[in-house]
Design a protein around this motif. Sequence first.
Motif, PDB file in Angstrom:
ATOM      1  N   SER A 127       0.845  -1.209  -0.116  1.00  0.00           N
ATOM      2  CA  SER A 127      -0.138  -0.020  -0.059  1.00  0.00           C
ATOM      3  C   SER A 127       0.818   1.416  -0.065  1.00  0.00           C
ATOM      4  N   LYS A 128       2.099   1.058   0.356  1.00  0.00           N
ATOM      5  CA  LYS A 128       3.072   2.306   0.477  1.00  0.00           C
ATOM      6  C   LYS A 128       3.857   2.434  -0.911  1.00  0.00           C
ATOM      7  N   VAL A 129       3.568   1.504  -1.862  1.00  0.00           N
ATOM      8  CA  VAL A 129       4.456   1.548  -3.042  1.00  0.00           C
ATOM      9  C   VAL A 129       3.378   2.262  -4.185  1.00  0.00           C
ATOM     10  N   SER A 130       3.643   3.216  -4.694  1.00  0.00           N
ATOM     11  CA  SER A 130       2.643   3.740  -5.339  1.00  0.00           C
ATOM     12  C   SER A 130       2.662   3.126  -6.632  1.00  0.00           C
ATOM     13  N   PRO A 159      -8.028  -6.004   0.768  1.00  0.00           N
ATOM     14  CA  PRO A 159      -9.114  -5.634   1.636  1.00  0.00           C
ATOM     15  C   PRO A 159     -10.310  -6.718   1.729  1.00  0.00           C
ATOM     16  N   SER A 160     -11.126  -6.506   2.606  1.00  0.00           N
ATOM     17  CA  SER A 160     -12.100  -7.570   3.060  1.00  0.00           C
ATOM     18  C   SER A 160     -13.476  -7.285   2.060  1.00  0.00           C
ATOM     19  N   ILE A 161     -14.248  -8.266   1.984  1.00  0.00           N
ATOM     20  CA  ILE A 161     -15.347  -7.935   0.975  1.00  0.00           C
ATOM     21  C   ILE A 161     -16.060  -6.890   1.504  1.00  0.00           C
ATOM     22  N   LEU A 162     -16.215  -6.578   2.907  1.00  0.00           N
ATOM     23  CA  LEU A 162     -17.011  -5.297   3.266  1.00  0.00           C
ATOM     24  C   LEU A 162     -16.394  -4.013   2.869  1.00  0.00           C
ATOM     25  N   ASP A 163     -14.777  -3.988   2.708  1.00  0.00           N
ATOM     26  CA  ASP A 163     -13.981  -3.054   2.073  1.00  0.00           C
ATOM     27  C   ASP A 163     -14.260  -2.541   0.749  1.00  0.00           C
ATOM     28  N   ASN A 164     -14.381  -3.879   0.135  1.00  0.00           N
ATOM     29  CA  ASN A 164     -14.740  -3.883  -1.111  1.00  0.00           C
ATOM     30  C   ASN A 164     -15.979  -3.193  -1.632  1.00  0.00           C
ATOM     31  N   ILE A 165     -17.054  -3.220  -0.699  1.00  0.00           N
ATOM     32  CA  ILE A 165     -18.095  -2.608  -1.055  1.00  0.00           C
ATOM     33  C   ILE A 165     -18.243  -1.153  -0.680  1.00  0.00           C
ATOM     34  N   ILE A 166     -17.696  -1.036   0.651  1.00  0.00           N
ATOM     35  CA  ILE A 166     -17.923   0.442   1.276  1.00  0.00           C
ATOM     36  C   ILE A 166     -16.961   1.348   0.547  1.00  0.00           C
ATOM     37  N   PHE A 167     -15.728   1.124   0.452  1.00  0.00           N
ATOM     38  CA  PHE A 167     -14.744   2.188  -0.165  1.00  0.00           C
ATOM     39  C   PHE A 167     -15.075   2.560  -1.314  1.00  0.00           C
ATOM     40  N   PRO A 168     -15.389   1.737  -2.258  1.00  0.00           N
ATOM     41  CA  PRO A 168     -15.734   2.303  -3.671  1.00  0.00           C
ATOM     42  C   PRO A 168     -17.124   3.194  -3.476  1.00  0.00           C
ATOM     43  N   LEU A 169     -17.932   3.153  -2.582  1.00  0.00           N
ATOM     44  CA  LEU A 169     -18.823   3.874  -2.523  1.00  0.00           C
ATOM     45  C   LEU A 169     -18.556   5.322  -1.843  1.00  0.00           C
ATOM     46  N   LYS A 170     -17.656   5.144  -0.790  1.00  0.00           N
ATOM     47  CA  LYS A 170     -17.107   6.499  -0.197  1.00  0.00           C
ATOM     48  C   LYS A 170     -16.294   6.987  -1.437  1.00  0.00           C
ATOM     49  N   LEU A 190     -14.028   7.341  -9.192  1.00  0.00           N
ATOM     50  CA  LEU A 190     -13.080   6.331  -9.060  1.00  0.00           C
ATOM     51  C   LEU A 190     -13.461   5.390  -7.833  1.00  0.00           C
ATOM     52  N   MET A 191     -12.840   4.002  -7.818  1.00  0.00           N
ATOM     53  CA  MET A 191     -13.115   3.042  -6.973  1.00  0.00           C
ATOM     54  C   MET A 191     -11.859   2.903  -6.016  1.00  0.00           C
ATOM     55  N   THR A 192     -11.863   3.026  -4.684  1.00  0.00           N
ATOM     56  CA  THR A 192     -10.662   2.526  -4.178  1.00  0.00           C
ATOM     57  C   THR A 192     -11.117   1.266  -2.999  1.00  0.00           C
ATOM     58  N   TYR A 193     -10.306   0.732  -2.243  1.00  0.00           N
ATOM     59  CA  TYR A 193     -10.766  -0.429  -1.488  1.00  0.00           C
ATOM     60  C   TYR A 193     -10.208  -0.521   0.144  1.00  0.00           C
ATOM     61  N   SER A 194      -9.315   0.566   0.363  1.00  0.00           N
ATOM     62  CA  SER A 194      -8.818   0.895   1.497  1.00  0.00           C
ATOM     63  C   SER A 194      -8.757   2.510   2.100  1.00  0.00           C
ATOM     64  N   GLN A 195      -8.580   2.425   3.409  1.00  0.00           N
ATOM     65  CA  GLN A 195      -8.550   4.045   3.734  1.00  0.00           C
ATOM     66  C   GLN A 195      -7.487   4.891   3.205  1.00  0.00           C
ATOM     67  N   GLU A 196      -6.391   3.902   3.355  1.00  0.00           N
ATOM     68  CA  GLU A 196      -4.986   4.567   2.700  1.00  0.00           C
ATOM     69  C   GLU A 196      -5.039   4.690   1.233  1.00  0.00           C
ATOM     70  N   GLN A 197      -5.721   3.867   0.591  1.00  0.00           N
ATOM     71  CA  GLN A 197      -5.956   3.958  -0.913  1.00  0.00           C
ATOM     72  C   GLN A 197      -6.695   5.339  -1.178  1.00  0.00           C
ATOM     73  N   LEU A 198      -7.721   5.347  -0.264  1.00  0.00           N
ATOM     74  CA  LEU A 198      -8.677   6.570  -0.580  1.00  0.00           C
ATOM     75  C   LEU A 198      -8.049   7.753  -0.127  1.00  0.00           C
ATOM     76  N   ASP A 199      -7.112   7.808   0.905  1.00  0.00           N
ATOM     77  CA  ASP A 199      -6.476   8.999   1.363  1.00  0.00           C
ATOM     78  C   ASP A 199      -5.472   9.651   0.563  1.00  0.00           C
ATOM     79  N   THR A 200      -4.881   8.768  -0.170  1.00  0.00           N
ATOM     80  CA  THR A 200      -3.810   9.189  -1.165  1.00  0.00           C
ATOM     81  C   THR A 200      -4.061   9.020  -2.686  1.00  0.00           C
ATOM     82  N   MET A 201      -5.395   8.936  -2.932  1.00  0.00           N
ATOM     83  CA  MET A 201      -5.925   8.634  -4.355  1.00  0.00           C
ATOM     84  C   MET A 201      -5.440   9.792  -5.334  1.00  0.00           C
ATOM     85  N   TYR A 202      -5.575  10.919  -5.030  1.00  0.00           N
ATOM     86  CA  TYR A 202      -5.245  11.748  -6.121  1.00  0.00           C
ATOM     87  C   TYR A 202      -3.797  12.524  -5.701  1.00  0.00           C
TER      88      TYR A 202
END
Lengths: 384, 453
Positions: A127-130, A159-170, A190-202
């Motif tokens: 997750s730290k490797v861009s 990420p878990s199945i729940l993350d795969n649902i929640i994060f794309p929506l977020k 765009l869809m991301t699947y974890s908080q870290e990915q969401l925070d660093t998306m752009y």
Amino acid sequence: MTIFRSLFVAVITASALIIPVACDAATTTTWNLMNIQKLEGWNTNNLTTVNLIPQGLAISTETQGQLVKVSDIKHHVDTISITYISPSGGQGVFFWRAPGMTEEEVYQIPMTFTQSTTQQKVILNMSKVSKWDARSDRIGFILNANTQLVLQEMSFSGPSILDNIIFPLKTYFKFDVPHAYSINFLWGPLMTYSQEQLDTMYSQVPPNGDSWNKAFYALLAAGLVLVFLLKKLFHKNSIVAFFMLVAALWLVYDLRMGSEFISFARTDVRTWWSKPLDLKDFRDRSSFTAFAQTAAAFTKDKENYVFIASHGWPFWGSMQYEAYPALPVSHEADTTGIDTWIIFNRRDITTNEEGRLVLNQEPISPPGDIMMNFQPGSFVFVTR
Amino acid sequence: MSYIWLPVGLLLPTVCGWLLLRLVEGTTPVLFTWERWIAGFVLGGIFTTYAIFLTEVTGIGSFSFLSMLVTQLVLLGILKRSAPTIHYPLSTIHSTPWKLWQKITTGILAAWFLAKLISGMIFVSGPAYFDDTISNWNLRAKAFYHHQELILEVIPGKGTGIGSYPQSVSLLKTWLMHLNGSWHEGLANSIHILWYLSALSLLFFALRRLMSLQWALLGTYVLSSVPLYLVHGSSAYGDCFLSVVIFLALSWVYFAATSKKAQRLSFIRLGAVAAGLLVYTKNEAILLHLPPLAVIIIGLLVIGGFSAKEKKATLLWYGSCVSAVLIPWITFKWMNNLAFGNAKDVSGLTLEWHEGVLRAIGLNTFWEGNWNLLPVLFFGLVIAQWRAAFRSPLIILTGFFFMVVIGQLPIYMFTSLYIEALNQTGYARGIIHLIPIVVFVSTVLLERMKREE
């Protein structure tokens, strides 16, 4: 009736227990190399000996060589665990060929195999490797010369199945900010699947996420199939319902992209229009635009001025525009007769005791005075 | 306060444009009242700036306030004498009664559009930000304003790349700045949002000619909800402006093909004027848009069921209008050794295959947020309704779209302009030019599909 009721309660109870566990469990792909009969999908290059033994894939090499697997991972991966035994220990690199790369291109990160005759595990936090992309079609190692290694297992966890649902929506309503590229393209939802990915998306180009368009297209395709089946099986024409689906998706898309555009304007109001000049920031150019507009006043009725900034683009063109018809000249060109020096974001340029501008301890201007000090490293200097 | 000069400054070009359109319509007006004013604003801006350009290069006038004013007043005087003033109200297709859900939806979408429009006004009126605003559109306007003459090498020593562009957009800004008395960024940029609104309005009127109010509004909403088109409508670039002129030039040919007798000739004359003025919008117009338009006009003459008189009139009008702008403009470019590409000369380009171009185009078209779901809607409808798309007069628009898009592909795939596709700098702008046409075709096909249900 009682039996059905009991069955229903049992199913609900079991679901209540199972679903959270299922949802919370990470998605994992494992490449096991222990106790297998046949090595499939793996290729080696320039390794001295490679044998499949019950403990795993035994490699012993006197030259630098390559071990690579054709990959088809279907989920996101943020952690890679590599289980091995390495009597010699050694250095190598872990590499992958991301989508869109040519045959010869790969991304790589260095890794170390700890010397030991017992099982070891190295965990790579990807997750730290861009540049990491789980959709890579080739994943493998380059092993340095004189390495002995028994590779036992590689597992790729996401990420878990729940993350795969929640994060794309977020992430759907996570907006970009205006950039110079926004006139040419907008990344869109765009869809991301974890908080870290969401925070660093752009924070990188292209952003670290998948296009939501694939979900829209999947829904449209499913709708079309349904329309076709209803027509074939029940002679029912449901094309209007399909276009209602198109309309609904269009509105949802418009809501996303329209909101992003409104957020562009809101940012302009918040950081530019509502601030006094010395506190104004403009989009991703920070205080430069306010500085350029302030500094441009010092070039009135002049043909040229010297302009030095931390970067060429976009500052050179923007300064040239703001101060037009006065034109910028580089300090490396002939500056004779030019009295105005505009410096932006160059803390390494100061004045010496003679009043000259100094860069790398070398005077670069005639003596003069700072006429406008905008912020540290950004000022207008006029020669005497 | 400076913004007061926007309506004041646009008055003369708009009235000139209106009179020009009335003149070519003659005794058979075919445009709706507001449609004529809006098209008059768009085309009048090109017409008057072209006249100002001609006075400058012939030495009769300059880009000074007085010269620009006099040129416009002279044009106004000439047109006022010639244009018929009789007004004929046009009938429209009757609307179906409004249902409650339609009223509520329209109200919500109108409010939503208004929010985006206000955001667009804020976005466009800020400091210059995008590259071509800074290096081309506004910079040239500044140069014309300060020097009051035509300058081809705006930055000495940097060549005439941007100087090869027609001056229409920049000259309109120069005119507004003359009225204001100093450079005003917001005023210079505000005209772009009007071109965006013109695109929406002219699409609405074109659709209204064919379908009910509700359907015309739906098509207009679709155009308003294309994200990158909104960004372009709210930015000081020339592409949205060009898209409006292309739409006028094409849709009027379409209406000529679907009309009869005097109305057909009226639309032919209007289309010819738009095609002529298209030359003086952006460089791409000559290379990418005029050739397919010529193919369409020739095709129309061959299989469009035109009478001999109509064929003669079509050739005469198109020949005259396009030549009136194309010949002086090309002569001027040749005389001044100006490039014929999109600021990059096409003559020196070598041919070689460039990998990754098609992928970049696919990414921009289908996987980014530029176009909402328009690409799949458009291609889906064209496939589903291929007879209507290719075997009815609608082929004028669908054919034009495919000719331009397919025509552009080799430029990106085989020349050094591939970098514009790979970096996604030039490709999407080429699509922006066609978006009103795409939305028009999509709405017509959708409405047709609904009617057939």
